[in-house]
Design a protein around this motif. Structure first.
Motif, mmCIF file in Angstrom:
data_model
loop_
_atom_site.group_PDB
_atom_site.id
_atom_site.type_symbol
_atom_site.label_atom_id
_atom_site.label_comp_id
_atom_site.label_asym_id
_atom_site.label_seq_id
_atom_site.Cartn_x
_atom_site.Cartn_y
_atom_site.Cartn_z
ATOM 1 N N ASN A 1 -1.982 2.082 1.061
ATOM 2 C CA ASN A 1 -1.959 1.284 2.290
ATOM 3 C C ASN A 1 -1.391 -0.080 1.909
ATOM 4 O O ASN A 1 -2.066 -0.894 1.285
ATOM 5 N N ARG A 2 -0.135 -0.320 2.252
ATOM 6 C CA ARG A 2 0.554 -1.530 1.807
ATOM 7 C C ARG A 2 -0.057 -2.786 2.411
ATOM 8 O O ARG A 2 -0.086 -3.846 1.778
ATOM 9 N N LEU A 3 -0.556 -2.682 3.649
ATOM 10 C CA LEU A 3 -1.112 -3.852 4.313
ATOM 11 C C LEU A 3 -2.409 -4.290 3.635
ATOM 12 O O LEU A 3 -2.615 -5.470 3.350
ATOM 13 N N GLU A 4 -3.302 -3.323 3.361
ATOM 14 C CA GLU A 4 -4.581 -3.646 2.741
ATOM 15 C C GLU A 4 -4.506 -3.613 1.216
ATOM 16 O O GLU A 4 -5.476 -3.964 0.527
ATOM 17 N N LYS A 5 -3.366 -3.169 0.682
ATOM 18 C CA LYS A 5 -3.144 -3.073 -0.764
ATOM 19 C C LYS A 5 -4.240 -2.241 -1.441
ATOM 20 O O LYS A 5 -4.837 -2.646 -2.438
ATOM 21 N N ILE A 6 -4.497 -1.067 -0.851
ATOM 22 C CA ILE A 6 -5.492 -0.143 -1.395
ATOM 23 C C ILE A 6 -4.792 1.145 -1.797
ATOM 24 O O ILE A 6 -3.981 1.692 -1.041
#
Length: 565
Positions: free
Chosen positions: A493-498
């Motif tokens: 998840n690029r937005l949450e960097k997970i």
């Protein structure tokens, strides 16, 4: 007898299906095929990363290609389309029955049409899952109805003729094997020519012969349009024959998958109808009712409702004549004020109602399923029992309850051992599938919050689709499973960097201590959160590694080699 206008039948059926959907339709993944289909589209339709679920749904994939690669939109559209298709399939089935019988005994036909979905509850279950098969059959039944009008009633002319074979080809491309229903249509058209004493005329034979040839061509054309060559079609059909011929589900699953189709009322109507048609010497109708089974013998006869859907119109035709025969028995009767209720009618209604009102529950051993329409955790399962055995599962304490019956896993989702009113109208279905869906989401929550990798022992897509729902993506290909004993796909998840790593270990290797040790050494991981598509596999895991498995739910667990439990 209750009189119902035939013109009101479609509206009443829409009302009945609408009520069932209001109580049970849930836009969640149920039987695996749905998740496998959606994940291909949600990952951008790149076959190098994720292959389509199956070629034989090629036209359905082509339709879903129109939609954006968004898991939520794809899931809701696919399930809603199946629900609408199941309702249309049944309405067209009733129309076809009326057309074949010529509307004879209209009041009985109307009553039978309203009673039919309750005689065969599986018709409701058809619409509760992602089901391209029922969409394919709805289109093909429409094709059948149109060509009947062209040949029998001389209606619609050349346009109806063209539309009919095009619809046949289109419907077959949604689910390839339903094309064998063409044998039923062709038999019906020959019977029409015979009954109208046009056997010696050339024109009717030219119409149905050319229609048959053009329909076969249309099937190949539409499948080709949806992305597959004639050679690939042959390879898929050969695979299907071997696959169906090799399937041998356990005894309990065989019962479960057929109970909602072959109810006592349906079986009685079929038997009585078969005898009635023989007595009346209506052998043409008897042939039409049975011919749908013959092509299925090629790929393998199955009790699965989806597998028998091509033979279902014929079975219902025979059942109608059984229903009609029973309704001729108007004496003796019970007098209730102004109404006479013949014993035969009352008996049929009671037999129809029993599977809806009464559920059969059982205490089961060595399985998560039961005793009612539920699935239990490993630590809630009885471990020993001296009851009867079915498919390796022992059971005892068979109880009759005014509730949904024992849940049985099938390839088309869970089915109860009767108690359909509580399952479909009382919320049991929605509660069951929603709980499993929540369990899958809880596994992802644990993975994200605790930074744990996910471990699966097969390539099911139940967790993957929820990752896609939460805006995770992957560029790792799914094909590696065929090349090695295990592989990893990392979802980001690029937005949450997970990052969520998902490890896939071949089915039985997780239960082999040597293979598992090799896997742990290669990955460097010692703790995983697991979700199994079959609860029996989680039970086996706990029995194999009792000190390293912490049960989370009926299908999920922590698999931890850093500590003992």
């Amino acid at each position: 007898m209750v009189k119902i206008s035939s013109s009101n039948i479609p509206y009443l059926l829409i009302l009945i299906f609408g009520l069932i959907y209001l109580c049970s339709l849930t836009f969640t993944y149920v039987e695996g095929d749905d998740a496998s289909t959606i994940v291909y589209h949600a990952l951008g339709r790149d076959a190098s990363i994720q292959t389509p679920y199956s070629p034989y749904h090629s036209m359905m994939d082509m339709v879903l290609n129109i939609l954006p690669a968004n898991e939520v939109i794809l899931r809701y559209t696919a399930i809603a389309a199946s629900a609408i298709a199941a309702m249309l399939f049944f309405i067209l089935l009733v129309k076809l029955l009326s057309s074949i019988t010529g509307g004879e005994q209209t009041s009985k036909l109307s009553l039978f049409s309203i009673a039919l979905p309750f005689i065969i509850p599986e018709l409701f279950f058809f619409g509760l899952i992602y089901n391209p098969t029922v969409l394919a059959m709805a289109i093909i039944l429409l094709s059948h109805l149109i060509i009947r009008k062209v040949v029998k009633n001389k209606k619609y002319g050349p346009l109806g003729y063209i539309v009919s074979f095009l619809l046949f080809g289109l419907g077959s491309a949604f689910r390839w094997d339903v094309a064998i229903y063409g044998v039923v249509i062709f038999t019906d058209l020959i019977m029409i020519i015979w009954n109208q004493k046009e056997v010696k005329r050339l024109k009717p034979w030219l119409i149905i012969g050319s229609w048959g040839i053009l329909s076969v061509i249309a099937v190949f054309v539409f499948i080709y349009i949806s992305g597959y060559s004639p050679k690939e079609i042959g390879e898929v059909l050969s695979w299907a024959k071997n696959y169906m011929g090799g399937k041998a589900p356990n005894y309990l699953k065989r019962i479960g998958v057929s109970l909602s189709l072959f109810t006592p009322a349906f079986i009685i109507c079929i038997i009585v109808g078969f005898i009635n048609l023989i007595i009346q010497r209506r052998f043409g109708l008897l042939l039409l009712g049975c011919i749908g089974f013959l092509p299925k013998l090629y790929v393998g006869l199955t009790l699965s409702p989806k597998g028998l859907i091509m033979a279902l119109p014929g079975m219902i035709l025979i059942a109608y004549f059984g229903f009609e025969f029973i309704y001729k028995w108007t004496s003796p009767y019970i007098q209730l004020k102004k109404y006479r209720l013949p014993y035969a009618h009352v008996a049929l209604y009671l037999i129809l109602m029993v599977p809806w009102i009464i559920g059969v529950q059982m205490r089961t051993f060595n399985t998560s399923w039961g005793p009612g329409f539920e699935i239990r955790r490993y630590d809630q399962q009885p471990r020993t029992g001296s009851g009867e055995k079915a498919g390796g599962i022992s059971f005892d304490r068979i109880n009759i309850r005014l509730a949904a019956g024992l849940a049985i896993p099938t390839s088309e989702g869970p089915r109860p051992v009767w108690g359909y009113a509580y399952t479909l109208l009382g919320g049991a279905w929605r509660e069951f599938v929603s709980k499993i869906d929540l369990e899958r989401k809880s596994v992802l929550t644990i993975s994200k919050n605790e930074g744990l990798p996910i471990l699966q022992n097969n390539g099911h897509k139940f967790l993957m689709v929820h990752l896609l729902e939460d805006d995770f993506l992957t560029n790792d290909a799914d094909e590696k499973l065929r090349e090695s004993s295990f592989y990893q796909r990392t979802f980001l998840n690029r937005l949450e960097k997970i990052e969520v790593p998902v490890f896939y270990l071949r089915k039985d290797r997780i239960f082999d201590e040597i293979e598992l040790k090799h896997f742990l050494e290669k990955t460097g991981e010692r703790k995983f959160v697991c979700f199994f598509s079959y609860s029996s596999e989680l039970t086996r895991l706990k029995n194999t590694y009792p000190n390293h498995v912490q049960i989370l739910g009926p299908q999920s667990a922590l698999f931890d080699f850093t500590r003992n439990y």
